[in-house]
Write a protein that holds these residues in place. Structure first.
Motif, PDB file in Angstrom:
ATOM      1  N   ALA A  34       0.846  -1.195   0.000  1.00  0.00           N
ATOM      2  CA  ALA A  34       0.000   0.000   0.000  1.00  0.00           C
ATOM      3  C   ALA A  34       0.881   1.243   0.000  1.00  0.00           C
ATOM      4  O   ALA A  34       1.859   1.321   0.738  1.00  0.00           O
ATOM      5  N   ARG A  35       0.534   2.201  -0.852  1.00  0.00           N
ATOM      6  CA  ARG A  35       1.260   3.474  -0.853  1.00  0.00           C
ATOM      7  C   ARG A  35       0.798   4.300   0.326  1.00  0.00           C
ATOM      8  O   ARG A  35      -0.386   4.366   0.621  1.00  0.00           O
ATOM      9  N   LEU A  36       1.739   4.927   0.992  1.00  0.00           N
ATOM     10  CA  LEU A  36       1.414   5.823   2.088  1.00  0.00           C
ATOM     11  C   LEU A  36       1.664   7.254   1.627  1.00  0.00           C
ATOM     12  O   LEU A  36       2.552   7.516   0.826  1.00  0.00           O
ATOM     13  N   PHE A  37       0.859   8.162   2.118  1.00  0.00           N
ATOM     14  CA  PHE A  37       0.940   9.561   1.727  1.00  0.00           C
ATOM     15  C   PHE A  37       1.135  10.403   2.980  1.00  0.00           C
ATOM     16  O   PHE A  37       1.151   9.889   4.084  1.00  0.00           O
ATOM     17  N   THR A  39      -0.301  13.952   5.059  1.00  0.00           N
ATOM     18  CA  THR A  39      -1.344  14.961   5.168  1.00  0.00           C
ATOM     19  C   THR A  39      -0.701  16.335   4.987  1.00  0.00           C
ATOM     20  O   THR A  39       0.524  16.447   5.012  1.00  0.00           O
ATOM     21  N   PRO A  40      -1.496  17.398   4.833  1.00  0.00           N
ATOM     22  CA  PRO A  40      -0.899  18.734   4.730  1.00  0.00           C
ATOM     23  C   PRO A  40      -0.030  19.110   5.936  1.00  0.00           C
ATOM     24  O   PRO A  40       0.873  19.924   5.815  1.00  0.00           O
ATOM     25  N   LEU A  41      -0.266  18.485   7.078  1.00  0.00           N
ATOM     26  CA  LEU A  41       0.551  18.766   8.268  1.00  0.00           C
ATOM     27  C   LEU A  41       1.765  17.844   8.379  1.00  0.00           C
ATOM     28  O   LEU A  41       2.540  17.937   9.327  1.00  0.00           O
ATOM     29  N   GLY A  42       1.925  16.935   7.420  1.00  0.00           N
ATOM     30  CA  GLY A  42       3.103  16.077   7.398  1.00  0.00           C
ATOM     31  C   GLY A  42       2.937  14.717   8.036  1.00  0.00           C
ATOM     32  O   GLY A  42       3.879  13.935   8.057  1.00  0.00           O
ATOM     33  N   ASP A  43       1.766  14.407   8.578  1.00  0.00           N
ATOM     34  CA  ASP A  43       1.537  13.092   9.176  1.00  0.00           C
ATOM     35  C   ASP A  43       1.343  12.048   8.077  1.00  0.00           C
ATOM     36  O   ASP A  43       0.765  12.337   7.031  1.00  0.00           O
ATOM     37  N   ARG A  44       1.809  10.828   8.330  1.00  0.00           N
ATOM     38  CA  ARG A  44       1.601   9.749   7.356  1.00  0.00           C
ATOM     39  C   ARG A  44       0.166   9.264   7.429  1.00  0.00           C
ATOM     40  O   ARG A  44      -0.422   9.170   8.504  1.00  0.00           O
ATOM     41  N   THR A  45      -0.392   8.939   6.265  1.00  0.00           N
ATOM     42  CA  THR A  45      -1.764   8.450   6.193  1.00  0.00           C
ATOM     43  C   THR A  45      -1.888   7.422   5.084  1.00  0.00           C
ATOM     44  O   THR A  45      -1.193   7.505   4.068  1.00  0.00           O
ATOM     45  N   ALA A  46      -2.745   6.447   5.300  1.00  0.00           N
ATOM     46  CA  ALA A  46      -3.124   5.532   4.235  1.00  0.00           C
ATOM     47  C   ALA A  46      -4.231   6.222   3.445  1.00  0.00           C
ATOM     48  O   ALA A  46      -4.950   7.073   3.977  1.00  0.00           O
ATOM     49  N   VAL A  47      -4.375   5.875   2.189  1.00  0.00           N
ATOM     50  CA  VAL A  47      -5.369   6.519   1.334  1.00  0.00           C
ATOM     51  C   VAL A  47      -6.213   5.455   0.652  1.00  0.00           C
ATOM     52  O   VAL A  47      -5.705   4.428   0.216  1.00  0.00           O
ATOM     53  N   VAL A  82       0.981   4.022  11.210  1.00  0.00           N
ATOM     54  CA  VAL A  82       0.033   4.854  10.476  1.00  0.00           C
ATOM     55  C   VAL A  82      -1.359   4.570  11.021  1.00  0.00           C
ATOM     56  O   VAL A  82      -1.871   3.460  10.901  1.00  0.00           O
ATOM     57  N   THR A  83      -1.956   5.572  11.659  1.00  0.00           N
ATOM     58  CA  THR A  83      -3.248   5.369  12.306  1.00  0.00           C
ATOM     59  C   THR A  83      -4.397   6.058  11.593  1.00  0.00           C
ATOM     60  O   THR A  83      -5.538   5.845  11.946  1.00  0.00           O
ATOM     61  N   SER A  84      -4.109   6.865  10.580  1.00  0.00           N
ATOM     62  CA  SER A  84      -5.198   7.555   9.892  1.00  0.00           C
ATOM     63  C   SER A  84      -5.372   7.024   8.478  1.00  0.00           C
ATOM     64  O   SER A  84      -4.418   6.569   7.843  1.00  0.00           O
TER      65      SER A  84
END
Length: 116
Positions: A34-37, A39-47, A82-84
């Motif tokens: 899975a690619r991780l991205f 957020t605008p604040l720099g936190d890692r998120t799954a999409v 990654v929690t979000s």
């Protein structure tokens, strides 16, 4: 502590799953990952995307994907910290252009610019 019922709780404790998602992946040594991205604040998120069309509009037609339920995506990325999960992001930054050896050598040979 008493568990609140959904009718009494303005923000239910359980997250509602988004259903099957189109999750962008990249090739890896053991198949796809899975690619991780960020957020605008720099936190890692799954999409995840709710339709293939939304994924293609945002990431392009060449983006590989798999179908995963939201709880499965969360379980897959949780060990990585990654929690979000971001559903249907509207914007992504373009991937950086590949840098060839000639460009890299020229950049290293150029004198540093002083600012100020």
């Amino acid at each position: 502590m008493e568990e609140l019922l959904y009718g009494e709780d303005p923000e239910p404790s359980d997250r509602f799953p988004a259903g099957p998602l189109y999750v962008p992946v990249r090739p890896g040594p053991s198949g796809c990952a899975a690619r991780l991205f960020r957020t605008p604040l720099g936190d890692r998120t799954a999409v995840g995307f709710t339709s293939e069309r939304r994924l293609v509009v945002t990431l392009g037609a060449g983006q590989a994907w798999i179908r995963l339920a939201e709880p499965a995506l969360r379980a897959l990325t949780a060990p990585l910290g990654v929690t979000s999960v971001t559903i249907d992001p509207l914007f992504t930054a373009p991937a950086p252009a590949p840098v060839g050896p000639a460009v890299l050598e020229a950049a290293l040979a150029a004198p540093a610019q002083r600012i100020g």
